[in-house]
Structure formats: structure tokens, C-alpha cells
Design an enzyme around this catalytic site. Structure first.
Site, PDB file in Angstrom:
ATOM      1  N   LYS A  58       6.387  39.518 -20.016  1.00 36.23           N
ATOM      2  CA  LYS A  58       5.987  38.817 -18.798  1.00 36.23           C
ATOM      3  C   LYS A  58       5.323  37.490 -19.142  1.00 36.23           C
ATOM      4  O   LYS A  58       5.586  36.460 -18.504  1.00 36.23           O
ATOM      5  CB  LYS A  58       5.039  39.688 -17.977  1.00 36.23           C
ATOM      6  CG  LYS A  58       4.581  39.052 -16.684  1.00 36.23           C
ATOM      7  CD  LYS A  58       3.620  39.966 -15.935  1.00 36.23           C
ATOM      8  CE  LYS A  58       3.123  39.317 -14.658  1.00 36.23           C
ATOM      9  NZ  LYS A  58       2.136  40.169 -13.940  1.00 36.23           N
ATOM     10  N   ASP A  82      -4.544  44.450 -24.429  1.00 34.84           N
ATOM     11  CA  ASP A  82      -4.771  45.249 -23.225  1.00 34.84           C
ATOM     12  C   ASP A  82      -6.268  45.517 -23.140  1.00 34.84           C
ATOM     13  O   ASP A  82      -6.814  46.329 -23.883  1.00 34.84           O
ATOM     14  CB  ASP A  82      -3.992  46.564 -23.314  1.00 34.84           C
ATOM     15  CG  ASP A  82      -4.170  47.431 -22.065  1.00 34.84           C
ATOM     16  OD1 ASP A  82      -4.951  47.049 -21.160  1.00 34.84           O
ATOM     17  OD2 ASP A  82      -3.532  48.502 -21.993  1.00 34.84           O
ATOM     18  N   ASN A 109     -10.556  34.964 -19.297  1.00 36.26           N
ATOM     19  CA  ASN A 109      -9.965  34.727 -17.980  1.00 36.26           C
ATOM     20  C   ASN A 109      -9.392  35.973 -17.329  1.00 36.26           C
ATOM     21  O   ASN A 109      -9.407  36.099 -16.101  1.00 36.26           O
ATOM     22  CB  ASN A 109      -8.874  33.660 -18.131  1.00 36.26           C
ATOM     23  CG  ASN A 109      -7.976  33.558 -16.922  1.00 36.26           C
ATOM     24  OD1 ASN A 109      -8.295  32.886 -15.944  1.00 36.26           O
ATOM     25  ND2 ASN A 109      -6.835  34.239 -16.979  1.00 36.26           N
ATOM     26  N   SER A 156     -16.457  34.637 -14.094  1.00 35.45           N
ATOM     27  CA  SER A 156     -17.134  35.523 -13.164  1.00 35.45           C
ATOM     28  C   SER A 156     -16.501  35.294 -11.796  1.00 35.45           C
ATOM     29  O   SER A 156     -15.310  34.992 -11.699  1.00 35.45           O
ATOM     30  CB  SER A 156     -18.637  35.241 -13.168  1.00 35.45           C
ATOM     31  OG  SER A 156     -19.322  36.084 -12.281  1.00 35.45           O
ATOM     32  N   TYR A 183     -15.906  45.668  -8.138  1.00 37.64           N
ATOM     33  CA  TYR A 183     -15.539  44.326  -8.595  1.00 37.64           C
ATOM     34  C   TYR A 183     -16.796  43.476  -8.770  1.00 37.64           C
ATOM     35  O   TYR A 183     -16.959  42.783  -9.773  1.00 37.64           O
ATOM     36  CB  TYR A 183     -14.598  43.682  -7.585  1.00 37.64           C
ATOM     37  CG  TYR A 183     -14.164  42.281  -7.954  1.00 37.64           C
ATOM     38  CD1 TYR A 183     -13.375  42.047  -9.082  1.00 37.64           C
ATOM     39  CD2 TYR A 183     -14.519  41.189  -7.168  1.00 37.64           C
ATOM     40  CE1 TYR A 183     -12.960  40.764  -9.416  1.00 37.64           C
ATOM     41  CE2 TYR A 183     -14.113  39.899  -7.497  1.00 37.64           C
ATOM     42  CZ  TYR A 183     -13.339  39.697  -8.615  1.00 37.64           C
ATOM     43  OH  TYR A 183     -12.936  38.430  -8.948  1.00 37.64           O
ATOM     44  N   LYS A 187     -18.171  41.489 -12.117  1.00 35.61           N
ATOM     45  CA  LYS A 187     -18.347  40.038 -12.146  1.00 35.61           C
ATOM     46  C   LYS A 187     -19.797  39.652 -12.425  1.00 35.61           C
ATOM     47  O   LYS A 187     -20.055  38.631 -13.067  1.00 35.61           O
ATOM     48  CB  LYS A 187     -17.854  39.428 -10.848  1.00 35.61           C
ATOM     49  CG  LYS A 187     -16.350  39.575 -10.616  1.00 35.61           C
ATOM     50  CD  LYS A 187     -15.529  38.734 -11.595  1.00 35.61           C
ATOM     51  CE  LYS A 187     -14.909  39.495 -12.739  1.00 35.61           C
ATOM     52  NZ  LYS A 187     -14.069  38.618 -13.603  1.00 35.61           N
TER      53      LYS A 187
END
Length: 320
Positions: A58, A82, A109, A156, A183, A187
Site C-alpha cells: 500500500k 506495525d 505521524n 498529537s 483517542y 493523544k
């Protein structure tokens, strides 16, 4: 300090006139979205980009334009990573360390957002394990490769405003699971990691910073329905201070701009240990997630960063 750059600046505008020839940069998550754009912009300005991705096929397809626009000696090589498997993280780090080539910048990222409840290969809650612990092990293992004057940029998010980290129950064994709450924890952890890493490495000239890219339509939002997206934007706009413009989505080049600004343009001492957004250092602000700018105090607190660091070492079974 941010000068002419702001919320609508793009990667090419931020890097205009900059020659990155001879610089070697690791970017995780180069199979889509911000990772691909970051790699493209850096390679186009001469950098040697090492792009990490879980699915190399990909990533090969997604980065054709990166290679096409590479200039001034810029190039891209891909490595398998991974982040949801510490075995994969350690194998990737060991291969890079064995190669022995130094890095000027590492950009953390890659990530997942608002995923259904699940676990990584090592039994960690998916978002905390992938977004934080995977990068925690990878970057710490690569720390010896960072040159004096190097930087680490951890992505973040404004999502950190949803929730602080929970060091007593990081895997939601006793806490009710909410995708955005999880989430937010991850972050917040990314921001605190930058604080902790910066504390440990600034004396040798290596600085770390966290960035919020802004709201962007990318694969990161694949677990969210359009209805959920619309409801989130409506809530943000409903709670906006009088006279402020409504929420605006960023383009992908605008979203990656703060990353390259913090990594290559901003003064290192200005961004080290800080949280940045819209190509400037964000103010520290209290409030819930409907406060649309700034960083919450708990996400940049040095003592909190130290506690997270210790808990993370305990979880992954390594001391850094």
C-alpha cells in the site's frame, strides 16, 4: 516567531527556499494522508526520507508521487513497521540501528482514531498501544541515531482535550470504553511523550515537540460515520465564542504544515517540550474539547510526563 505562517499555510509554503539535502528523516505512517504529504514535501526539498508503514505494498502505491517529486538528491526508502506489535517495532528499530545511519528528524505521524474497542498484539488497548506505546519504544530505541541538533515531532491532536491519560487503567479493564475518550488518552500521551523525551535529550541538543495538524479528512477518520463528523463540527460551532468563524477543515498540505514547521523551520528552543498548532506554539488553556485552540495543562505538565514515562516503561518491559 511563526511570522507569515498560520492555519492555512501549506507544506510547500513553509519549506519554500529551504534546502534539506543531506538530511535524513524518519516518517511513520507513509501509506496515506499526512504521512505521504510530509514525505513528499521533504523529499521535494532534498531530504532522504525513510518512510515506515505496516502495509508496504500500500505504501509503495501511495508514495509514487513522493518519488516523482523528489529533487536535489531527495529520495524515499520504505521500511516495515506495525506499531500495534512491539515485536515489529523492535525489529524495525534493530534493523535501523544495525544500519547505523543517523537521523536529523523523526516524525511520529502514524496512528488510529476512534477505533472500536480492541487490543494490540501485546494486549494493550488499541489506540494507546498503537499511537503511544509503539512510538514510545521505536523512538527511544532509535535515540542513539539522533544527531546533536536533531528533533522529534510527535503528532498529537486537539483530541487530547477529550481526556487525560489514565495511568491506573490504561487498557480500560475497569473503565467504560468510549472511542473518542480512548483517542484523547492516546493523544495526551503523545504530547506528554514529547515533554518527557525533550527533558531527557535537550542537554545533547536533541529537542522534541508535539503538534496538532488540524481537522483534516484522511483515512484516520475511517471509523467515524459522516453523521458523527457532522455532529462534532456542529457542537464545535455551537460552542464557539461570539464573532469567531466556524470550524474549517484543512487540506492535507495545510494539515502537514505544522509538522514540517516544527521539525525544520521553528527555532528549536521555542518548540522544544511544547505543543504546536497552526504553525505556532499553542497557548496553555483550560476547558473542554469545545475550546478550539490551545493545549490543556495536563498534556504539557513535566511531572505528569514523568509519571507516564515510568508507566510506559513498566507496560513495555523496557527502561529508557
Amino acid at each position: 516567531m511563526s511570522g507569515q505562517f498560520g492555519a492555512t499555510s501549506t507544506t510547500d509554503e513553509v519549506l519554500a527556499g529551504l534546502d534539506l539535502s543531506g538530511q535524513r528523516v524518519l516518517v511513520t505512517g507513509v501509506s496515506a494522508g499526512l504521512g505521504v504529504e510530509t514525505a513528499r514535501a521533504l523529499a521535494a526539498h532534498g531530504a532522504h526520507v525513510v518512510g515506515a508503514a505496516r502495509d508496504l505494498a500500500k505504501a509503495e502505491a501511495a508514495t509514487e508521487e513522493v518519488r516523482a517529486q523528489a529533487a536535489h538528491g531527495g529520495r524515499l526508502e520504505l521500511v516495515e513497521l506495525d506499531l500495534a506489535s512491539l515485536a515489529s517495532v523492535r525489529a524495525c528499530a534493530e534493523a535501523l540501528v544495525a544500519k547505523g545511519e543517523a537521523f536529523d528528524v523523526i516524525i511520529a505521524n502514524a496512528g488510529v482514531m476512534a477505533a472500536p474497542f480492541g487490543h494490540t498484539a501485546d494486549g494493550f488497548e488499541t489506540q494507546f498501544g498503537t499511537n503511544h506505546l509503539g512510538h514510545f519504544v521505536l523512538i527511544n530505541r532509535l535515540a542513539p541515531l539522533l544527531k546533536a541538533g536533531a528533533r522529534v515531532v510527535a503528532l498529537s491532536s486537539a483530541g487530547h482535550r477529550y481526556s487525560n491519560v489514565d495511568l491506573d487503567d490504561p487498557n480500560f479493564e475497569r473503565t467504560e470504553y468510549h472511542p473518542f475518550g480512548a483517542y484523547g488518552r492516546s493523544k495526551t500521551a503523545n504530547a506528554l511523550f514529547a515533554v518527557g523525551f525533550d527533558q531527557r535529550h535537550r542537554d545533547r541538543g536533541v529537542r522534541a515537540t508535539a503538534v496538532h495538524p488540524g481537522g483534516i479528512h484522511t483515512e484516520l477518520g475511517r471509523h467515524m460515520t459522516q453523521e458523527a463528523m457532522d455532529a462534532l463540527v456542529e457542537e464545535l460551532n455551537r460552542n464557539a465564542p461570539a464573532g469567531e468563524p466556524g470550524f474549517q477543515w484543512k487540506t492535507i498540505p495545510q494539515g502537514a504544515a505544522t509538522t514540517v514547521w516544527a521539525g525544520f523551520v521553528a527555532p528549536a528552543d521555542a518548540v522544544g517540550g511544547r505543543y504546536c498548532e497552526d504553525c505556532h506554539v499553542a497557548p496553555v488553556k483550560d476547558g473542554d474539547f469545545t475550546v478550539r485552540d490551545g493545549v490543556r495543562p495536563y498534556a504539557v505538565d513535566p511531572a505528569h510526563a514523568a509519571a507516564l514515562w515510568a508507566r510506559s516503561e513498566e507496560m513495555v518491559g523496557e527502561t529508557f
